[in-house]
Write an enzyme that holds these catalytic residues in place. Structure first.
Site, PDB file in Angstrom:
ATOM      1  N   ASP A  48       0.745  -1.309   0.174  1.00 44.18           N
ATOM      2  CA  ASP A  48      -0.075   0.073   0.044  1.00 44.18           C
ATOM      3  C   ASP A  48       0.753   1.361   0.166  1.00 44.18           C
ATOM      4  O   ASP A  48       0.405   2.268   0.357  1.00 44.18           O
ATOM      5  CB  ASP A  48      -0.914  -0.082   1.333  1.00 44.18           C
ATOM      6  CG  ASP A  48      -1.981  -0.912   0.950  1.00 44.18           C
ATOM      7  OD1 ASP A  48      -2.269  -1.529   0.019  1.00 44.18           O
ATOM      8  OD2 ASP A  48      -2.911  -1.003   2.014  1.00 44.18           O
ATOM      9  N   LYS A 160      -4.914  -5.810  -4.512  1.00 48.60           N
ATOM     10  CA  LYS A 160      -5.749  -6.492  -3.370  1.00 48.60           C
ATOM     11  C   LYS A 160      -7.074  -5.607  -3.190  1.00 48.60           C
ATOM     12  O   LYS A 160      -7.170  -4.551  -3.658  1.00 48.60           O
ATOM     13  CB  LYS A 160      -4.986  -6.346  -2.030  1.00 48.60           C
ATOM     14  CG  LYS A 160      -4.804  -4.984  -1.390  1.00 48.60           C
ATOM     15  CD  LYS A 160      -4.060  -5.459   0.112  1.00 48.60           C
ATOM     16  CE  LYS A 160      -3.721  -4.221   0.731  1.00 48.60           C
ATOM     17  NZ  LYS A 160      -4.731  -3.308   1.251  1.00 48.60           N
ATOM     18  N   CYS A 193      -3.239  -3.026   7.069  1.00 48.28           N
ATOM     19  CA  CYS A 193      -2.946  -4.035   6.032  1.00 48.28           C
ATOM     20  C   CYS A 193      -1.854  -4.475   6.161  1.00 48.28           C
ATOM     21  O   CYS A 193      -1.648  -5.750   5.636  1.00 48.28           O
ATOM     22  CB  CYS A 193      -3.003  -3.037   4.616  1.00 48.28           C
ATOM     23  SG  CYS A 193      -4.600  -2.464   4.271  1.00 48.28           S
TER      24      CYS A 193
END
Length: 253
Positions: A48, A160, A193
C-alpha cells in the site's frame, strides 16, 4: 521470476526438474531472536505505498489525515528493495486496485472508507488530485513516484481488495510459484493492511518478518507498539533495514 519454477522442454521430453538455486544465507539481528535468512527463498512484500495513502494530494490527506508518517518508509524502501533484489530476493508490490464498479466489495469494506455514507470513499473523486480513490489504473492507486522509480520488470504486482493482501487475490499462488518461504513485510499501515497480510501469511505457513523502519502508520503510537508486540509474540519476527542492508549487500556483491 518464472525461472524460479519452470520445466525444461524439448520436442520429445519434458524435464520436470526445477533448476537448482543455491541458498543465499544472511545473518540478521532481529527480535525476539536473531535470524538466518535464505534470500533465495525470500520475498520482500511492499504493501500500500500508494498515492492515496502517502501523497499530500491523496485520499488520506484529503480527509484531513497527516500523511507524514506514511511517507517515512519511502527512502528506506528505495534503498532496501534494490539491495534485496540484487541479492536474489523476489520483490512483490501489493496495493489496493479496486474494480471501477466495486462489484467485489462487500458493504463492510466500503464502510471503512466512507463510514457516513457520503460518497467520499472507494471509487469517488475525494482526493485533491481528483483521481478515483484506490481504483485500479488510477493515479490514486499508483505507487508513489519515489518507489515507482525503483520498480523493475521482474517485480510482481498484486492488486488487493481487503485489508489483507491474501483474501480474494493471487498473492499466495504467486509466492508459491516463486518458491518463497520467508516474507519481509513492509509498507503502510503497519497496524492495518501490513498486519492483516502478515497474519494471513503466518497462518498459511510462511515465515514472516516485519521490517520496523520500512513500515509506518498514521494511527496513534500505541497501535504501532501493539503491532510490534503481537508480531513478535504470536506470528514471527521484527528487524530493521539497518540490520538487513549490510548483510544483504555482502550477499549481492
Amino acid at each position: 521470476m518464472t525461472g524460479r519454477n519452470a520445466w525444461t522442454l524439448s520436442d520429445t521430453t519434458a524435464d520436470l526438474r526445477r533448476s537448482a538455486r543455491g541458498p543465499v544465507p544472511v545473518e540478521v539481528t532481529a527480535a525476539p531472536q536473531d535470524l538466518v535468512l535464505d534470500l533465495a527463498r525470500t520475498a520482500v512484500v511492499v504493501v500500500d505505498m500508494q498515492n492515496d495513502f502517502c501523497h499530500p494530494d491523496g485520499w488520506l490527506a484529503g480527509i484531513g489525515v497527516d500523511v507524514t508518517p506514511a511517507r517515512a518508509p519511502i527512502p528506506v524502501l528505495a534503498e532496501l528493495v534494490p539491495a534485496l533484489r540484487g541479492a536474489g530476493a523476489a520483490v512483490v508490490w501489493v496495493g489496493w486496485g479496486n474494480r471501477p464498479d466495486r462489484a467485489n466489495l462487500p458493504p463492510g469494506v466500503l464502510h471503512v472508507y466512507d463510514p457516513a455514507g457520503t460518497g467520499t470513499g472507494i471509487g469517488s473523486l475525494s482526493n485533491r488530485a481528483g483521481a478515483p480513490v484506490l481504483q485500479e489504473g488510477s493515479w490514486a492507486a499508483a505507487l508513489v513516484e519515489e518507489l515507482a522509480a525503483v520498480v523493475e520488470p521482474g517485480d510482481v504486482h498484486v492488486p488487493k481488495f481487503r485489508m489483507s493482501g491474501f483474501v480474494d487475490t493471487v498473492l499466495d499462488s504467486v509466492l508459491r510459484n516463486l518458491r518463497v518461504d520467508t516474507l519481509l513485510l513492509t509498507g503502510v499501515n503497519a497496524d492495518q493492511c501490513v498486519l492483516n497480510t502478515l497474519t494471513d501469511a503466518a497462518n498459511l505457513g510462511y515465515d514472516v518478518v516485519m521490517v520496523e523502519d520500512a513500515v509506518a502508520t498514521t494511527s496513534p503510537s500505541f497501535c504501532m507498539d501493539a503491532t510490534v508486540y503481537n508480531v513478535r509474540q504470536c506470528y514471527g519476527f521484527t528487524t530493521r533495514a539497518a540490520n538487513l542492508l549490510p548483510a544483504v549487500r555482502r550477499a549481492g556483491a
